[in-house]
Scaffold this motif. Structure first.
Motif, PDB file in Angstrom:
ATOM      1  N   PRO A   1       0.827  -1.220   0.000  1.00 18.17           N
ATOM      2  CA  PRO A   1       0.000   0.000   0.000  1.00 18.17           C
ATOM      3  C   PRO A   1       0.854   1.258   0.000  1.00 18.17           C
ATOM      4  O   PRO A   1       0.768   2.096   0.897  1.00 18.17           O
ATOM      5  N   LEU A   2       1.672   1.405  -1.040  1.00 16.76           N
ATOM      6  CA  LEU A   2       2.593   2.533  -1.173  1.00 16.76           C
ATOM      7  C   LEU A   2       2.488   3.079  -2.595  1.00 16.76           C
ATOM      8  O   LEU A   2       2.734   2.358  -3.572  1.00 16.76           O
ATOM      9  N   VAL A   3       2.134   4.355  -2.703  1.00 21.73           N
ATOM     10  CA  VAL A   3       1.898   4.965  -4.016  1.00 21.73           C
ATOM     11  C   VAL A   3       3.104   4.798  -4.939  1.00 21.73           C
ATOM     12  O   VAL A   3       2.971   4.432  -6.108  1.00 21.73           O
ATOM     13  N   GLY A   4       4.307   5.069  -4.413  1.00 26.71           N
ATOM     14  CA  GLY A   4       5.495   5.014  -5.245  1.00 26.71           C
ATOM     15  C   GLY A   4       5.838   3.636  -5.754  1.00 26.71           C
ATOM     16  O   GLY A   4       6.633   3.499  -6.688  1.00 26.71           O
ATOM     17  N   HIS A   5       5.251   2.590  -5.156  1.00 26.73           N
ATOM     18  CA  HIS A   5       5.505   1.221  -5.590  1.00 26.73           C
ATOM     19  C   HIS A   5       4.412   0.711  -6.525  1.00 26.73           C
ATOM     20  O   HIS A   5       4.593  -0.326  -7.169  1.00 26.73           O
ATOM     21  N   ILE A   6       3.304   1.419  -6.578  1.00 26.31           N
ATOM     22  CA  ILE A   6       2.210   1.037  -7.475  1.00 26.31           C
ATOM     23  C   ILE A   6       2.303   1.789  -8.798  1.00 26.31           C
ATOM     24  O   ILE A   6       2.133   1.199  -9.881  1.00 26.31           O
ATOM     25  N   ASN A   7       2.593   3.083  -8.733  1.00 33.15           N
ATOM     26  CA  ASN A   7       2.590   3.910  -9.939  1.00 33.15           C
ATOM     27  C   ASN A   7       3.422   3.339 -11.091  1.00 33.15           C
ATOM     28  O   ASN A   7       2.954   3.334 -12.236  1.00 33.15           O
ATOM     29  N   PRO A   8       4.660   2.861 -10.874  1.00 35.45           N
ATOM     30  CA  PRO A   8       5.423   2.344 -12.010  1.00 35.45           C
ATOM     31  C   PRO A   8       4.767   1.152 -12.702  1.00 35.45           C
ATOM     32  O   PRO A   8       4.951   0.957 -13.915  1.00 35.45           O
ATOM     33  N   LEU A   9       4.001   0.361 -11.935  1.00 32.97           N
ATOM     34  CA  LEU A   9       3.363  -0.810 -12.537  1.00 32.97           C
ATOM     35  C   LEU A   9       2.047  -0.476 -13.226  1.00 32.97           C
ATOM     36  O   LEU A   9       1.540  -1.302 -14.004  1.00 32.97           O
ATOM     37  N   VAL A  10       1.507   0.693 -12.967  1.00 31.97           N
ATOM     38  CA  VAL A  10       0.252   1.079 -13.627  1.00 31.97           C
ATOM     39  C   VAL A  10       0.449   1.111 -15.141  1.00 31.97           C
ATOM     40  O   VAL A  10      -0.374   0.597 -15.906  1.00 31.97           O
ATOM     41  N   GLY A  11       1.549   1.722 -15.581  1.00 33.47           N
ATOM     42  CA  GLY A  11       1.816   1.776 -17.014  1.00 33.47           C
ATOM     43  C   GLY A  11       2.080   0.407 -17.605  1.00 33.47           C
ATOM     44  O   GLY A  11       1.676   0.117 -18.748  1.00 33.47           O
ATOM     45  N   VAL A  12       2.772  -0.452 -16.845  1.00 28.68           N
ATOM     46  CA  VAL A  12       3.047  -1.809 -17.330  1.00 28.68           C
ATOM     47  C   VAL A  12       1.751  -2.591 -17.482  1.00 28.68           C
ATOM     48  O   VAL A  12       1.542  -3.292 -18.488  1.00 28.68           O
ATOM     49  N   ALA A  13       0.874  -2.472 -16.493  1.00 36.30           N
ATOM     50  CA  ALA A  13      -0.414  -3.161 -16.574  1.00 36.30           C
ATOM     51  C   ALA A  13      -1.225  -2.689 -17.774  1.00 36.30           C
ATOM     52  O   ALA A  13      -1.828  -3.494 -18.495  1.00 36.30           O
ATOM     53  N   ALA A  14      -1.226  -1.370 -18.001  1.00 32.33           N
ATOM     54  CA  ALA A  14      -1.973  -0.835 -19.145  1.00 32.33           C
ATOM     55  C   ALA A  14      -1.380  -1.326 -20.459  1.00 32.33           C
ATOM     56  O   ALA A  14      -2.115  -1.656 -21.405  1.00 32.33           O
ATOM     57  N   GLU A  15      -0.052  -1.394 -20.537  1.00 31.29           N
ATOM     58  CA  GLU A  15       0.598  -1.870 -21.759  1.00 31.29           C
ATOM     59  C   GLU A  15       0.267  -3.338 -22.017  1.00 31.29           C
ATOM     60  O   GLU A  15      -0.043  -3.725 -23.152  1.00 31.29           O
ATOM     61  N   LEU A  16       0.311  -4.164 -20.988  1.00 33.57           N
ATOM     62  CA  LEU A  16      -0.033  -5.576 -21.164  1.00 33.57           C
ATOM     63  C   LEU A  16      -1.494  -5.738 -21.587  1.00 33.57           C
ATOM     64  O   LEU A  16      -1.815  -6.547 -22.459  1.00 33.57           O
ATOM     65  N   ALA A  17      -2.381  -4.957 -20.961  1.00 36.60           N
ATOM     66  CA  ALA A  17      -3.800  -5.038 -21.324  1.00 36.60           C
ATOM     67  C   ALA A  17      -4.012  -4.643 -22.776  1.00 36.60           C
ATOM     68  O   ALA A  17      -4.827  -5.251 -23.489  1.00 36.60           O
ATOM     69  N   SER A  18      -3.261  -3.617 -23.239  1.00 35.06           N
ATOM     70  CA  SER A  18      -3.409  -3.189 -24.633  1.00 35.06           C
ATOM     71  C   SER A  18      -2.946  -4.260 -25.619  1.00 35.06           C
ATOM     72  O   SER A  18      -3.345  -4.256 -26.785  1.00 35.06           O
ATOM     73  N   ARG A  19      -2.110  -5.187 -25.146  1.00 37.86           N
ATOM     74  CA  ARG A  19      -1.623  -6.275 -25.987  1.00 37.86           C
ATOM     75  C   ARG A  19      -2.493  -7.519 -25.877  1.00 37.86           C
ATOM     76  O   ARG A  19      -2.162  -8.572 -26.434  1.00 37.86           O
ATOM     77  N   GLY A  20      -3.587  -7.417 -25.138  1.00 34.15           N
ATOM     78  CA  GLY A  20      -4.527  -8.521 -25.048  1.00 34.15           C
ATOM     79  C   GLY A  20      -4.359  -9.435 -23.858  1.00 34.15           C
ATOM     80  O   GLY A  20      -5.051 -10.451 -23.758  1.00 34.15           O
ATOM     81  N   HIS A  21      -3.454  -9.096 -22.930  1.00 40.70           N
ATOM     82  CA  HIS A  21      -3.261  -9.932 -21.750  1.00 40.70           C
ATOM     83  C   HIS A  21      -4.270  -9.567 -20.664  1.00 40.70           C
ATOM     84  O   HIS A  21      -4.774  -8.441 -20.611  1.00 40.70           O
ATOM     85  N   ASP A  22      -4.541 -10.520 -19.807  1.00 42.20           N
ATOM     86  CA  ASP A  22      -5.474 -10.325 -18.698  1.00 42.20           C
ATOM     87  C   ASP A  22      -4.667  -9.952 -17.465  1.00 42.20           C
ATOM     88  O   ASP A  22      -3.734 -10.673 -17.077  1.00 42.20           O
ATOM     89  N   VAL A  23      -5.015  -8.818 -16.846  1.00 44.11           N
ATOM     90  CA  VAL A  23      -4.228  -8.265 -15.744  1.00 44.11           C
ATOM     91  C   VAL A  23      -5.101  -8.136 -14.508  1.00 44.11           C
ATOM     92  O   VAL A  23      -6.267  -7.738 -14.592  1.00 44.11           O
ATOM     93  N   ALA A  24      -4.530  -8.481 -13.357  1.00 46.42           N
ATOM     94  CA  ALA A  24      -5.207  -8.274 -12.078  1.00 46.42           C
ATOM     95  C   ALA A  24      -4.168  -7.842 -11.046  1.00 46.42           C
ATOM     96  O   ALA A  24      -2.957  -7.930 -11.275  1.00 46.42           O
ATOM     97  N   TRP A  25      -4.676  -7.369  -9.912  1.00 41.78           N
ATOM     98  CA  TRP A  25      -3.820  -6.865  -8.842  1.00 41.78           C
ATOM     99  C   TRP A  25      -4.164  -7.560  -7.544  1.00 41.78           C
ATOM    100  O   TRP A  25      -5.321  -7.916  -7.301  1.00 41.78           O
ATOM    101  N   ALA A  26      -3.174  -7.717  -6.682  1.00 40.70           N
ATOM    102  CA  ALA A  26      -3.387  -8.075  -5.289  1.00 40.70           C
ATOM    103  C   ALA A  26      -2.826  -6.925  -4.462  1.00 40.70           C
ATOM    104  O   ALA A  26      -1.614  -6.661  -4.507  1.00 40.70           O
ATOM    105  N   GLY A  27      -3.714  -6.243  -3.759  1.00 37.30           N
ATOM    106  CA  GLY A  27      -3.296  -5.061  -3.014  1.00 37.30           C
ATOM    107  C   GLY A  27      -4.488  -4.448  -2.319  1.00 37.30           C
ATOM    108  O   GLY A  27      -5.547  -5.084  -2.172  1.00 37.30           O
ATOM    109  N   VAL A  28      -4.330  -3.227  -1.887  1.00 36.19           N
ATOM    110  CA  VAL A  28      -5.420  -2.504  -1.227  1.00 36.19           C
ATOM    111  C   VAL A  28      -6.321  -1.914  -2.308  1.00 36.19           C
ATOM    112  O   VAL A  28      -5.881  -1.048  -3.078  1.00 36.19           O
ATOM    113  N   PRO A  29      -7.565  -2.365  -2.423  1.00 37.96           N
ATOM    114  CA  PRO A  29      -8.411  -1.952  -3.549  1.00 37.96           C
ATOM    115  C   PRO A  29      -8.554  -0.443  -3.687  1.00 37.96           C
ATOM    116  O   PRO A  29      -8.479   0.083  -4.807  1.00 37.96           O
ATOM    117  N   GLU A  30      -8.791   0.267  -2.583  1.00 41.85           N
ATOM    118  CA  GLU A  30      -9.013   1.708  -2.680  1.00 41.85           C
ATOM    119  C   GLU A  30      -7.818   2.413  -3.309  1.00 41.85           C
ATOM    120  O   GLU A  30      -7.974   3.309  -4.143  1.00 41.85           O
TER     121      GLU A  30
END
Length: 426
Positions: free
Chosen positions: A10-39
């Protein structure tokens, strides 16, 4: 299509870098999910992100309050004993449930969320490491063998509780893939991390930003300096922000300052500040010092957009802020407070891209000349631009997605080879 599970603290600086990676993978057709604090994940990755709660319950009140004056080994001890290990224990069940339900082809675990690596190891799922800071690459404990042994013992005990007791991999360094969101031009040669390190540079993605920033306030005839202490240092920042305001106002003939002030300490402290504006059309919003031409203090700013317009950054040497500034070719004044920040500050100075001031002794008389140095010495800006070129060339989110796809391809090939071997032996 492959499935990728990101496990984050639950640390902003550790989530933000992966946000772009998740979006890039999703744009390539991969299924992405997270384990973390939902809010928190939803705030940073978007309301449509699929999030498995881990830990199941978490609030700011659950985070231990660290005494502001502890440093060195004591700070490390507090970090591991009071935060990282309890967090890993709390996350383990949620991560396990996420893996069993989502059935990912790969788990990407942040270095400060070792539950991701250990649970994946126990369940036999390939895992990669997300290294959002270069601190672990430096082997800072090499000169403190007793502290290093204590740290290793904590990880062994954690593995016995939530991982594979027979496992041997350091949960902070996947033997398959370590995504390092920096480059050797800034971080230097790694002391540890193995052959799995892939330097991808910062992952900059669109993120929620503060509304109503008064862009028209910026004066193109003066240099603009951004002052920020990140999202986790508000407890220590009041005196420092006040000193920055004093130093920068004294140079108002040549520069203006934007100060990130989430606690509103400059509302009364900043000379010339006024009460926060209220009512329709009042301007920068609650908690702000009304801009008077010299200094604007806001509880939050659109940092990525603002970095395109600033000439220097004064910060705590948080890794995300540093690489984002350098990506834009902006030199820095760094005042590290704790954790990995002294390491990152040293890297900035070694690269020639900024100067350091001591946070505990940072007065206006010290901050002002430091800002002048990075604004006036062309060497600092040239070095910042050189490091920025390397950071941009590393590829960011797209490069990270490429490496994850290669990992998945390698795992598939290994699986096929195992099946062929079983068939031949049968």
């Amino acid at each position: 299509m492959n499935r990728c599970l990101f496990v984050v603290p639950p640390l902003v600086g550790h989530i933000n870098p992966l946000v772009g990676v998740a979006a890039e993978l999703a744009s390539r057709g991969h299924d992405v999910a997270w384990a973390g604090v939902p809010e928190l994940v939803h705030r940073l990755a978007g309301p449509d992100a699929r999030v498995f709660p881990s830990p199941v319950s978490w609030a700011d009140a659950d985070r231990p309050v660290r005494p502001p004056d502890i440093r060195g080994p004591e700070a490390l001890r507090f970090l591991w004993e009071r935060f990282l290990v309890p967090l890993a224990d709390a996350m383990a069940d949620g991560v396990r449930d996420a893996v069993l339900e989502f059935r990912p082809d790969v788990v990407v675990a942040d270095q400060q969320a070792p539950a991701g690596a250990l649970v994946a190891e126990r369940l036999g799922v390939p895992w990669a490491t997300s290294a959002t800071t270069p601190a672990e690459f430096t082997d800072a404990l090499a000169s403190m063998p007793k502290v290093a042994a204590w740290n290793d013992a904590l990880l062994r005990e954690l593995r016995l509780r939530i991982g594979d007791p027979e496992g041997t991999a350091d949960p902070r360094f996947s033997p398959r893939l370590v995504l390092a969101f920096t480059t050797p031009e800034l971080a230097g040669r790694p002391a540890r991390g193995g052959d799995g390190i892939r330097w991808v540079g910062p992952s900059l993605a669109a993120r929620p930003s503060a509304a109503g920033f008064p862009w028209e306030w910026l004066d193109p005839g003066r240099a603009t300096v951004l002052v920020t202490l990140g999202t986790t240092n508000t407890d220590a920042g009041g005196r420092f922000l006040t000193a920055c305001a004093e130093a920068l106002r004294a140079r108002a003939d040549r520069l203006q300052a934007v100060v990130v002030d989430p606690e509103g300490v400059l509302g009364a402290a900043a000379p010339g500040g006024t009460a926060p504006p209220t009512g329709p059309g009042a301007g920068p919003g609650p908690g702000a010092v009304r801009p008077d031409g010299d200094l604007l203090a806001l509880p939050a700013v659109p940092q990525l957009a603002l970095l395109r317009r600033v000439d220097a950054v004064v910060c705590h040497a948080g890794h995300n802020t540093v690489v984002e500034a350098l990506w834009h070719g902006v030199p820095l004044v760094v005042a590290p407070i704790r954790d990995d920040q002294p390491i990152v500050a040293a890297q900035v100075c070694d690269a020639g891209a900024g100067v350091r001031v001591r946070f505990g002794r940072a007065t206006a008389a010290r901050i002002g000349p430091a800002v002048e140095a990075v604004l006036d010495d062309p060497g600092h800006r040239a070095a910042a631009r050189a490091v920025g070129a390397a950071l941009r060339a590393a590829g960011g989110a797209a490069a990270a997605a490429d490496h994850l796809e290669h990992l998945l391809d390698d795992e598939l090939q290994d699986e096929l080879q195992d099946k062929l071997q079983d068939k031949e032996e049968g």
